[in-house]
Design a protein around this motif. Sequence first.
Motif, short mmCIF file in Angstrom:
data_model
loop_
_atom_site.label_atom_id
_atom_site.label_comp_id
_atom_site.label_asym_id
_atom_site.label_seq_id
_atom_site.Cartn_x
_atom_site.Cartn_y
_atom_site.Cartn_z
N ASP A 260 0.83 -1.21 0.05
CA ASP A 260 0.12 -0.08 -0.03
C ASP A 260 0.89 1.24 0.12
OD1 ASP A 260 -2.17 -1.73 0.13
OD2 ASP A 260 -2.63 -1.06 2.29
N SER A 261 0.37 2.34 -0.54
CA SER A 261 1.14 3.72 -0.37
C SER A 261 0.10 4.63 -0.16
CB SER A 261 1.45 3.91 -1.56
OG SER A 261 0.67 4.06 -2.80
N GLY A 262 0.36 5.31 1.02
CA GLY A 262 -0.56 6.29 1.30
C GLY A 262 -0.10 7.76 0.78
N PHE A 263 -0.92 8.72 0.84
CA PHE A 263 -0.94 10.03 0.49
C PHE A 263 -1.56 11.07 1.22
CE2 PHE A 263 -3.51 7.89 -2.45
CZ PHE A 263 -4.70 8.93 -2.65
N CYS A 264 -1.15 12.14 1.17
CA CYS A 264 -1.79 13.28 1.89
C CYS A 264 -1.37 14.57 1.18
CB CYS A 264 -1.44 13.38 3.19
SG CYS A 264 -2.58 14.54 4.14
N PRO A 265 -1.81 14.94 -0.01
CA PRO A 265 -1.82 16.20 -0.90
C PRO A 265 -2.20 17.28 0.08
CG PRO A 265 -3.46 14.86 -1.91
CD PRO A 265 -3.00 14.14 -0.69
N ARG A 266 -1.91 18.26 -0.55
CA ARG A 266 -2.61 19.66 0.06
C ARG A 266 -4.01 19.52 -0.43
NH1 ARG A 266 -4.08 23.67 -3.26
NH2 ARG A 266 -4.85 25.42 -2.37
N ILE A 267 -4.91 19.67 0.83
CA ILE A 267 -6.46 19.35 0.59
C ILE A 267 -6.95 20.82 -0.02
CG2 ILE A 267 -8.64 18.90 1.64
CD1 ILE A 267 -6.93 17.17 3.65
N VAL B 203 7.13 13.57 5.68
CA VAL B 203 6.63 14.64 5.49
C VAL B 203 7.36 15.49 4.63
CG1 VAL B 203 6.06 16.86 6.61
CG2 VAL B 203 5.50 14.80 7.89
N LEU B 204 6.77 15.82 3.51
CA LEU B 204 7.59 16.39 2.48
C LEU B 204 7.13 17.87 2.64
CD1 LEU B 204 9.34 16.58 -0.16
CD2 LEU B 204 7.33 16.49 -1.70
N VAL B 205 8.29 19.09 3.00
CA VAL B 205 8.18 20.22 3.59
C VAL B 205 8.56 21.04 2.27
CG1 VAL B 205 8.82 22.16 4.90
CG2 VAL B 205 8.37 19.57 5.94
N ARG B 206 7.79 22.08 2.06
CA ARG B 206 8.06 22.92 0.98
C ARG B 206 7.87 24.29 1.58
NH1 ARG B 206 6.14 22.89 -5.30
NH2 ARG B 206 7.76 24.34 -6.18
N ARG C 105 3.79 10.75 17.78
CA ARG C 105 5.06 10.09 18.19
C ARG C 105 5.40 8.69 17.14
NH1 ARG C 105 3.05 9.38 24.21
NH2 ARG C 105 3.48 11.38 24.98
N LYS C 106 4.78 8.91 16.06
CA LYS C 106 5.17 7.97 14.86
C LYS C 106 6.59 8.19 14.24
CE LYS C 106 0.34 7.55 13.37
NZ LYS C 106 0.31 6.60 14.48
N GLU C 107 7.27 7.18 13.88
CA GLU C 107 8.43 7.22 13.13
C GLU C 107 8.24 8.42 12.14
OE1 GLU C 107 12.15 4.65 11.36
OE2 GLU C 107 10.52 3.91 12.32
N THR C 108 9.11 9.37 11.91
CA THR C 108 9.02 10.47 11.01
C THR C 108 10.19 10.81 10.13
OG1 THR C 108 7.20 11.51 12.28
CG2 THR C 108 7.87 12.62 10.28
N LEU C 109 10.08 10.90 9.12
CA LEU C 109 11.14 11.47 8.18
C LEU C 109 10.74 12.74 7.51
CD1 LEU C 109 14.12 11.06 6.73
CD2 LEU C 109 12.85 9.94 4.89
N VAL C 110 11.50 13.83 7.79
CA VAL C 110 10.94 15.16 7.15
C VAL C 110 12.20 15.31 5.86
CG1 VAL C 110 10.95 17.49 7.62
CG2 VAL C 110 10.25 15.95 9.26
N THR C 111 11.55 15.66 4.69
CA THR C 111 12.45 15.87 3.75
C THR C 111 11.96 16.96 3.07
OG1 THR C 111 12.56 13.39 3.25
CG2 THR C 111 13.28 14.94 1.26
N TYR C 112 12.80 17.95 2.65
CA TYR C 112 12.64 19.25 1.92
C TYR C 112 12.33 19.06 0.51
CZ TYR C 112 13.23 20.83 6.90
OH TYR C 112 13.29 21.26 8.16
N TYR C 113 11.67 19.59 -0.19
CA TYR C 113 11.30 19.49 -1.48
C TYR C 113 12.59 19.88 -2.26
CZ TYR C 113 8.84 20.22 -5.96
OH TYR C 113 8.60 20.42 -7.14
N GLU C 114 13.21 21.19 -1.75
CA GLU C 114 14.37 21.65 -2.39
C GLU C 114 15.37 20.48 -2.32
OE1 GLU C 114 11.42 24.64 -1.44
OE2 GLU C 114 12.54 23.22 0.05
#
Length: 179
Positions: A1-8, A52-55, A137-146
């Motif tokens: 499965d792959s989840g997604f949460c685009p800008r609503i 979490v993809l941060v832009r 508290r979930k395991e999270t990877l923050v990646t920057y779009y740039e």
Amino acid sequence: DSGFCPRIPFIRSLLDTGRFLTECARGDIYLPPRTRRWNKVYWHKQVRKVLVLVRNPMELVASRFLVYAKVNGIRKARAGLLPYCEMIDNMYKDIKEVKQMTSMARMKRYLVPGIPCWTEFFRIYHWYANVWSIVGRKETLVTYYEDFTDDLEGTALDILNYAGLERVEGKEIRPIGDE
């Protein structure tokens, strides 16, 4: 499965973290023989890892303008951006949820008259506030779009590694972004 949460795109889910989570808790699942079932909803307790993809908010607004300009044949310049912002602000400023968001005591001090696309910035703020509330508290990877611009392959490999996946040999990692 792959989840997604685009800008609503609709603001109504932004004020209610539960509704926001419901919109985000969807994924695609592939069933044999490669038929695709869309919008499989899963329970948030099943999620163990979050990416979490941060832009940059300015880049988000500019990117949305560029898409709008392309679709509507508008000049892609500052002269086109400001009328776009005015249109967006006029479109959203009277929506009940925007009024609620901007009337919150902690937000009132940030409202500065004349900021173009202020409704977009409030939407972006609330989107990320919901994401951090859900991530908990979930395991999270923050990646920057740039990061994709600076090191496409390294960033993509970091994400694959985080997800416990390997790169498929012979498949190229293609850049993402605006035209």
